[in-house]
Structure formats: C-alpha cells, structure tokens
Design a protein around this motif. Structure first.
Motif, PDB file in Angstrom:
ATOM      1  N   ARG A 193       3.833   5.233   6.717  1.00  0.00           N
ATOM      2  CA  ARG A 193       5.154   5.231   6.325  1.00  0.00           C
ATOM      3  C   ARG A 193       5.980   4.291   7.282  1.00  0.00           C
ATOM      4  O   ARG A 193       5.765   4.158   8.373  1.00  0.00           O
ATOM      5  CB  ARG A 193       5.494   6.601   6.124  1.00  0.00           C
ATOM      6  N   GLY A 194       7.157   3.857   6.587  1.00  0.00           N
ATOM      7  CA  GLY A 194       8.365   3.339   7.182  1.00  0.00           C
ATOM      8  C   GLY A 194       8.254   1.816   7.088  1.00  0.00           C
ATOM      9  O   GLY A 194       8.889   1.064   8.198  1.00  0.00           O
ATOM     10  N   TRP A 195       7.560   1.302   6.291  1.00  0.00           N
ATOM     11  CA  TRP A 195       7.238  -0.351   6.322  1.00  0.00           C
ATOM     12  C   TRP A 195       8.537  -0.863   5.523  1.00  0.00           C
ATOM     13  O   TRP A 195       8.932  -1.967   5.944  1.00  0.00           O
ATOM     14  CB  TRP A 195       6.315  -0.702   5.711  1.00  0.00           C
ATOM     15  N   GLY A 196       8.836  -0.348   4.555  1.00  0.00           N
ATOM     16  CA  GLY A 196       9.953  -1.109   3.674  1.00  0.00           C
ATOM     17  C   GLY A 196      10.908  -0.306   3.140  1.00  0.00           C
ATOM     18  O   GLY A 196      11.098   0.933   3.797  1.00  0.00           O
ATOM     19  N   ALA A 197      12.041  -0.558   2.755  1.00  0.00           N
ATOM     20  CA  ALA A 197      13.047   0.035   2.030  1.00  0.00           C
ATOM     21  C   ALA A 197      12.680   1.401   1.374  1.00  0.00           C
ATOM     22  O   ALA A 197      12.024   1.113   0.326  1.00  0.00           O
ATOM     23  CB  ALA A 197      14.222  -1.008   1.469  1.00  0.00           C
ATOM     24  N   GLY A 198      13.514   2.568   1.747  1.00  0.00           N
ATOM     25  CA  GLY A 198      13.089   3.685   0.952  1.00  0.00           C
ATOM     26  C   GLY A 198      11.835   4.074   1.307  1.00  0.00           C
ATOM     27  O   GLY A 198      11.199   4.961   0.613  1.00  0.00           O
ATOM     28  N   ALA A 199      11.136   3.601   2.353  1.00  0.00           N
ATOM     29  CA  ALA A 199       9.709   3.991   2.593  1.00  0.00           C
ATOM     30  C   ALA A 199       9.553   5.232   3.263  1.00  0.00           C
ATOM     31  O   ALA A 199       8.557   5.931   2.885  1.00  0.00           O
ATOM     32  CB  ALA A 199       9.050   3.204   3.700  1.00  0.00           C
ATOM     33  N   THR A 200      10.423   6.059   3.671  1.00  0.00           N
ATOM     34  CA  THR A 200      10.303   7.501   4.015  1.00  0.00           C
ATOM     35  C   THR A 200      10.345   8.422   2.860  1.00  0.00           C
ATOM     36  O   THR A 200      10.011   9.611   3.137  1.00  0.00           O
ATOM     37  CB  THR A 200      11.688   7.855   5.087  1.00  0.00           C
ATOM     38  N   ASP A 201      10.466   7.965   1.784  1.00  0.00           N
ATOM     39  CA  ASP A 201      10.265   8.721   0.545  1.00  0.00           C
ATOM     40  C   ASP A 201       9.171   8.783  -0.103  1.00  0.00           C
ATOM     41  O   ASP A 201       8.448   9.125  -1.085  1.00  0.00           O
ATOM     42  CB  ASP A 201      11.319   8.513  -0.334  1.00  0.00           C
ATOM     43  N   SER A 202       8.021   8.218   0.756  1.00  0.00           N
ATOM     44  CA  SER A 202       6.793   8.012   0.176  1.00  0.00           C
ATOM     45  C   SER A 202       6.005   9.222   0.027  1.00  0.00           C
ATOM     46  O   SER A 202       6.126  10.072   1.064  1.00  0.00           O
ATOM     47  CB  SER A 202       5.666   7.138   1.033  1.00  0.00           C
ATOM     48  N   ARG A 203       5.213   9.425  -1.261  1.00  0.00           N
ATOM     49  CA  ARG A 203       4.353  10.763  -1.393  1.00  0.00           C
ATOM     50  C   ARG A 203       2.867  10.406  -1.277  1.00  0.00           C
ATOM     51  O   ARG A 203       2.458   9.574  -2.060  1.00  0.00           O
ATOM     52  CB  ARG A 203       5.009  11.427  -2.606  1.00  0.00           C
ATOM     53  N   SER A 204       2.180  11.280  -0.558  1.00  0.00           N
ATOM     54  CA  SER A 204       0.780  11.049  -0.452  1.00  0.00           C
ATOM     55  C   SER A 204       0.036  12.342  -1.285  1.00  0.00           C
ATOM     56  O   SER A 204      -1.146  12.185  -1.181  1.00  0.00           O
ATOM     57  CB  SER A 204       0.467  10.823   0.802  1.00  0.00           C
ATOM     58  N   GLY A 205       0.524  13.204  -1.345  1.00  0.00           N
ATOM     59  CA  GLY A 205      -0.134  14.389  -2.002  1.00  0.00           C
ATOM     60  C   GLY A 205      -0.881  15.322  -0.888  1.00  0.00           C
ATOM     61  O   GLY A 205      -1.378  16.402  -1.169  1.00  0.00           O
TER      62      GLY A 205
ATOM     63  N   LEU B  53       0.659  -1.169   0.084  1.00  0.00           N
ATOM     64  CA  LEU B  53      -0.002  -0.070   0.062  1.00  0.00           C
ATOM     65  C   LEU B  53       0.795   1.419   0.087  1.00  0.00           C
ATOM     66  O   LEU B  53       0.604   2.315  -0.667  1.00  0.00           O
ATOM     67  CB  LEU B  53      -0.811   0.064   0.989  1.00  0.00           C
ATOM     68  N   GLU B  54       1.987   1.168   0.696  1.00  0.00           N
ATOM     69  CA  GLU B  54       2.802   2.520   0.962  1.00  0.00           C
ATOM     70  C   GLU B  54       3.454   2.825  -0.307  1.00  0.00           C
ATOM     71  O   GLU B  54       3.344   3.697  -0.879  1.00  0.00           O
ATOM     72  CB  GLU B  54       3.909   2.218   1.752  1.00  0.00           C
ATOM     73  N   LEU B  55       3.968   1.596  -1.336  1.00  0.00           N
ATOM     74  CA  LEU B  55       4.541   1.991  -2.456  1.00  0.00           C
ATOM     75  C   LEU B  55       3.454   2.333  -3.442  1.00  0.00           C
ATOM     76  O   LEU B  55       3.532   3.083  -4.503  1.00  0.00           O
ATOM     77  CB  LEU B  55       5.291   0.678  -2.921  1.00  0.00           C
ATOM     78  N   LEU B  56       2.463   1.752  -3.598  1.00  0.00           N
ATOM     79  CA  LEU B  56       1.307   1.915  -4.561  1.00  0.00           C
ATOM     80  C   LEU B  56       0.775   3.477  -4.451  1.00  0.00           C
ATOM     81  O   LEU B  56       0.754   4.098  -5.330  1.00  0.00           O
ATOM     82  CB  LEU B  56      -0.143   1.062  -4.144  1.00  0.00           C
ATOM     83  N   TRP B  57       0.829   3.995  -3.157  1.00  0.00           N
ATOM     84  CA  TRP B  57       0.436   5.486  -2.762  1.00  0.00           C
ATOM     85  C   TRP B  57       1.294   6.368  -3.681  1.00  0.00           C
ATOM     86  O   TRP B  57       1.230   7.302  -4.079  1.00  0.00           O
ATOM     87  CB  TRP B  57       0.307   5.866  -1.323  1.00  0.00           C
ATOM     88  N   SER B  58       2.766   5.914  -3.363  1.00  0.00           N
ATOM     89  CA  SER B  58       3.877   6.695  -3.796  1.00  0.00           C
ATOM     90  C   SER B  58       3.742   6.528  -5.512  1.00  0.00           C
ATOM     91  O   SER B  58       3.806   7.820  -6.282  1.00  0.00           O
ATOM     92  CB  SER B  58       5.194   6.078  -3.462  1.00  0.00           C
ATOM     93  N   GLU B  59       3.816   5.468  -6.005  1.00  0.00           N
ATOM     94  CA  GLU B  59       3.383   5.357  -7.459  1.00  0.00           C
ATOM     95  C   GLU B  59       2.322   5.919  -8.300  1.00  0.00           C
ATOM     96  O   GLU B  59       2.150   6.669  -9.159  1.00  0.00           O
ATOM     97  CB  GLU B  59       3.472   3.742  -8.031  1.00  0.00           C
ATOM     98  N   LEU B  60       1.105   5.946  -7.455  1.00  0.00           N
ATOM     99  CA  LEU B  60       0.000   6.666  -8.077  1.00  0.00           C
ATOM    100  C   LEU B  60      -0.029   8.135  -8.081  1.00  0.00           C
ATOM    101  O   LEU B  60      -0.395   8.866  -8.771  1.00  0.00           O
ATOM    102  CB  LEU B  60      -1.211   6.100  -7.187  1.00  0.00           C
ATOM    103  N   HIS B  61       0.859   8.573  -6.797  1.00  0.00           N
ATOM    104  CA  HIS B  61       1.059  10.023  -6.877  1.00  0.00           C
ATOM    105  C   HIS B  61       1.917  10.424  -8.256  1.00  0.00           C
ATOM    106  O   HIS B  61       1.775  11.465  -9.036  1.00  0.00           O
ATOM    107  CB  HIS B  61       2.085  10.280  -5.566  1.00  0.00           C
ATOM    108  N   ASP B  62       2.932   9.547  -8.359  1.00  0.00           N
ATOM    109  CA  ASP B  62       3.970  10.004  -9.687  1.00  0.00           C
ATOM    110  C   ASP B  62       2.883   9.793 -10.968  1.00  0.00           C
ATOM    111  O   ASP B  62       3.094  10.629 -11.925  1.00  0.00           O
ATOM    112  CB  ASP B  62       5.002   9.164  -9.625  1.00  0.00           C
TER     113      ASP B  62
END
Length: 407
Positions: free
Chosen positions: A283-295, A190-199
């Motif tokens: 945030r904070g679940w996986g590697a690089g997770a702190t870079d997640s963007r949610s808008g 879910l964390e990465l999906l939010w980041s990718e959908l934002h992009d």
C-alpha cells in the motif's frame, strides 16, 4: 473427453466423478504420447509459424487493424492457432468496450522507458469454491460473476491510472488478469487491481455464496527486449510462489516480485523483497492508495512498503548507493554491522536520517511476514521463505530506482 453416467447422483457428485474420469483419461494419453509429434509436412516452411506443431494452412496478418498494410506482416498458421486467435480477438474487442484501448506496440507501453513489467493475478481456491456449488445454474452464474468482474476491475484500474493505450492485455482465462506495462507503473497498478477485484469479485461472491475468493499476484520486471514468453514464464512462476504463501496463511493474498536479468544495479538476485508479501503491506504507492482493500488483515499505519520506499527516497542518493554496498556483504552479521555503522555516522553528522526510520519499518515488515507465514503448514515440497530486513531494504532501493514513489 469422457462421458459418465450421472443417474441418481447430485450435481456435485456427478461432476466429481466426471473430473476423476477425465484426469485418468489424460494420464493414459500422456503415458502413450509422451512427446509432441510435428505435423506431416514437406518441409519446415510449411509448419504453422505460431506453434510449429501443425501444418500452416491459413494466412494471418500480424499487427493491429488500425495499422497500414505496409506495417503489418503476413504469416502462415494452422487450424488450432487460427481459432485461438479469433477467440482472443473477439475477447479483446469485448474488453475494449468500456473505452479501454490497449497499446499498439511496446513503444507506446513504455513511452521512452527501458524496463517492462508483467503483472499477473489469479484467483485463489477458485476450484474449491466451484466444487462447492451444487447446481449447474449456480455454477454458470458464479463463473459469469468472476469473468465479468475481472474484466470490469481491469478496465476500471487502467482507466483510473490513465494507462489506456499504455498497456498490453493478452487474453488468458476467466479468472486471470495479465497486463504488460512500464515497470514504473507496476506497483500502483497492482495496488488498484487488488482494490477493484475486491469490489467486483470478492464482495459479490461473498454475498451470493458466503465464499471468499482472493487474487494472488506475481510481478516480473525485465529489459524491454526480453522475449515476452520468458517474461510471462517468470511472472507465472512468481504467481505460483505467491499462491503457495496464500494457502499457508489462509486469509490474505500475497505477491512475489522478480527481476529477470540484472535490470538495475539495485536489483537483487531472486525475489525482489526476499519472498512472498501479504497484500496488506502493498500500500501507499499512488493517490488514494491507503484505501486499498485486500480482503485480509491490515498492518498498523505506516507499516507498508509504500511508506518504506518513501523513507528510502528521502535519503541522499549517494547514501542510498552506499547502503546498497552495505547490503552486498555476504554475511548477515557483517551486513548488520555496516548498516548500523552507516546509521550512527549519519546521526553523528547531524544529517536528516531517513535510514533510521526505513530500517525500523523494514524490521517491522519482515517480522510481520515471518509471523504470518509461520501460522500454517505449507503444502508438501513448498519452499516459502520469509524476507529478512536486508532483503526488504534491498527491494525498497530497487523500488526507488523504479520510481514507485514520486516523493
């Protein structure tokens, strides 16, 4: 279907008129046909084995094309179900062009695990954005951006996490994302999906329209043998609750996590964390997770669910189990006394007290959510509750049990 005269009207006005006419026509049909009528067949064995509402006229084989003839079973289905499956299979082939292969069975999805998760995302206010477009060509371009963007985001997230052949991806709609995966992978997916959908979607639509489209989420966790329709319905209900919270705050998508049945001793009744949570906290679940963007606005560093779960994971398992018993007390006041006593006892023993940090983080998260949900006016009949510190801790313990952090 309806037809209206759009002469002299703008594209937006004409679409508004035809939408209203279609809504009225549908309401008339519901009044006249308030219940489903089964197909006229000789016996139940002649009905479509998929929907049960039309005659079964076509043979269809269940299973993947790569399976042997003996592994696949044959069933009778009707015209509508046949067309629906053909569209779904074509869309699934399109989805797998980027080296994204879905699993053949739940055994591949789970890889020996017992719990399954349904992760369901849907665009917020997409209808409002579409209604603001005053050109049929622009509408087609925006719809294409959303549909292609969601597929690209899904493909990228799954491949990044190494989940190819470890997910099932039913085809639902243009702005829907629905994935079945092992429950242990749901948080980082879910964390990465939010980041990718934002992009792939949000940023592109902001450039083209100046409009913001976010994606709220619902997650349902259950035993693998639960009927998938029931798992889908719970994920959809969680998604609706999350979207209501998003409408209240107005600027950030939310998520609601639910368990279906008693999947763990630590699984709370109702929403896992007590209510809707902003994406910025997820945030904070996986590697690089702190870079997640949610808008949306981000909380202060450390005030995330990932950090809370890491603090709880640092506790001795027996202490975590004891904390779970403390949280089972009926009165909020008694719960507070029990938890504070446990923390003081740990301090007295000179133990490494992860509970103190987790308790403070949980309080910050609960306060953050309460302030955000208090900003707006809920829709009529909306039931949106803010999680309290105890429900956040309770959900954090379940997240430890689900191995949402490797610490």
């Amino acid at each position: 279907a309806v037809v209206v005269d759009g002469s002299g009207l703008s594209f937006t006005a004409a679409r508004s008129r035809v939408s209203e006419a279609l809504r009225q026509r549908k309401n008339q049909r519901w009044l006249k046909h308030s219940s489903a009528v089964l197909a006229a067949v000789d016996d139940n064995r002649s009905l479509c084995e998929s929907c049960g509402a039309e005659a079964g006229q076509h043979s269809d084989r269940l299973g993947d094309e790569r399976e042997t003839e003996n592994d696949r079973t044959e069933e009778k289905i009707g015209d509508h179900c046949k067309r629906r499956r053909e569209v779904g299979r074509k869309a699934r082939k399109e989805l797998t062009r980027g080296d994204l292969e879905p699993a053949l069975s739940l055994n591949e999805v789970l890889g020996g695990e017992r719990l399954l998760a349904a992760v369901y995302l849907d665009a917020d206010r997409a209808g409002e954005v579409f209604a603001s477009i005053d050109s049929a060509d622009d509408l087609a371009r925006v719809a294409s951006t959303v549909q292609e963007g969601t597929q690209q985001a899904l493909t990228s997230a799954i491949n990044t996490l190494g989940l190819a052949k470890r997910v099932v991806i039913p085809v639902l709609g243009g702005d829907d994302v629905f994935v079945l995966c092992a429950a242990s992978r749901a948080a980082e997916l879910l964390e990465l999906l939010w980041s990718e959908l934002h992009d792939q979607v949000t940023t592109k639509l902001q450039r083209r329209l100046g409009a913001t489209v976010t994606f709220s989420a619902g997650v349902a966790i259950a035993e693998r043998f639960l009927p998938l329709r029931l798992l889908h319905d719970h994920a959809h209900a969680a998604l609706r609750e999350a979207k209501e919270a998003t409408y209240v705050t107005g600027d950030e998508p939310h998520v609601v996590v639910r368990t279906v049945g008693k999947v763990r001793r630590s699984a709370p009744e109702g929403p896992v964390f007590g209510g809707p949570l902003p994406s910025g906290l997820w945030r904070g679940w996986g590697a690089g997770a702190t870079d997640s963007r949610s808008g949306g606005p981000q909380p202060a560093p450390g005030r995330t669910l990932g950090e809370l779960v890491r603090q709880l994971a640092a506790m001795n398992p027996s202490q975590r189990s004891g904390l779970l018993d403390d949280l089972a007390q009926e009165s909020a006041g008694v719960r507070e006394l029990y938890v504070d006593y446990r923390r003081a006892k740990l301090d007295e023993e000179g133990s490494v007290n992860a509970l103190a940090g987790a308790l403070e983080t949980a309080r910050q998260l609960a306060d953050h959510v309460a302030r955000r949900l208090g900003r707006g006016s809920p829709r009529p009949n909306a039931r949106i509750t803010s999680p309290d510190v105890w429900s956040v801790l309770h959900g954090g313990i379940l997240a430890c049990d689900l191995r949402w952090t490797n610490d």
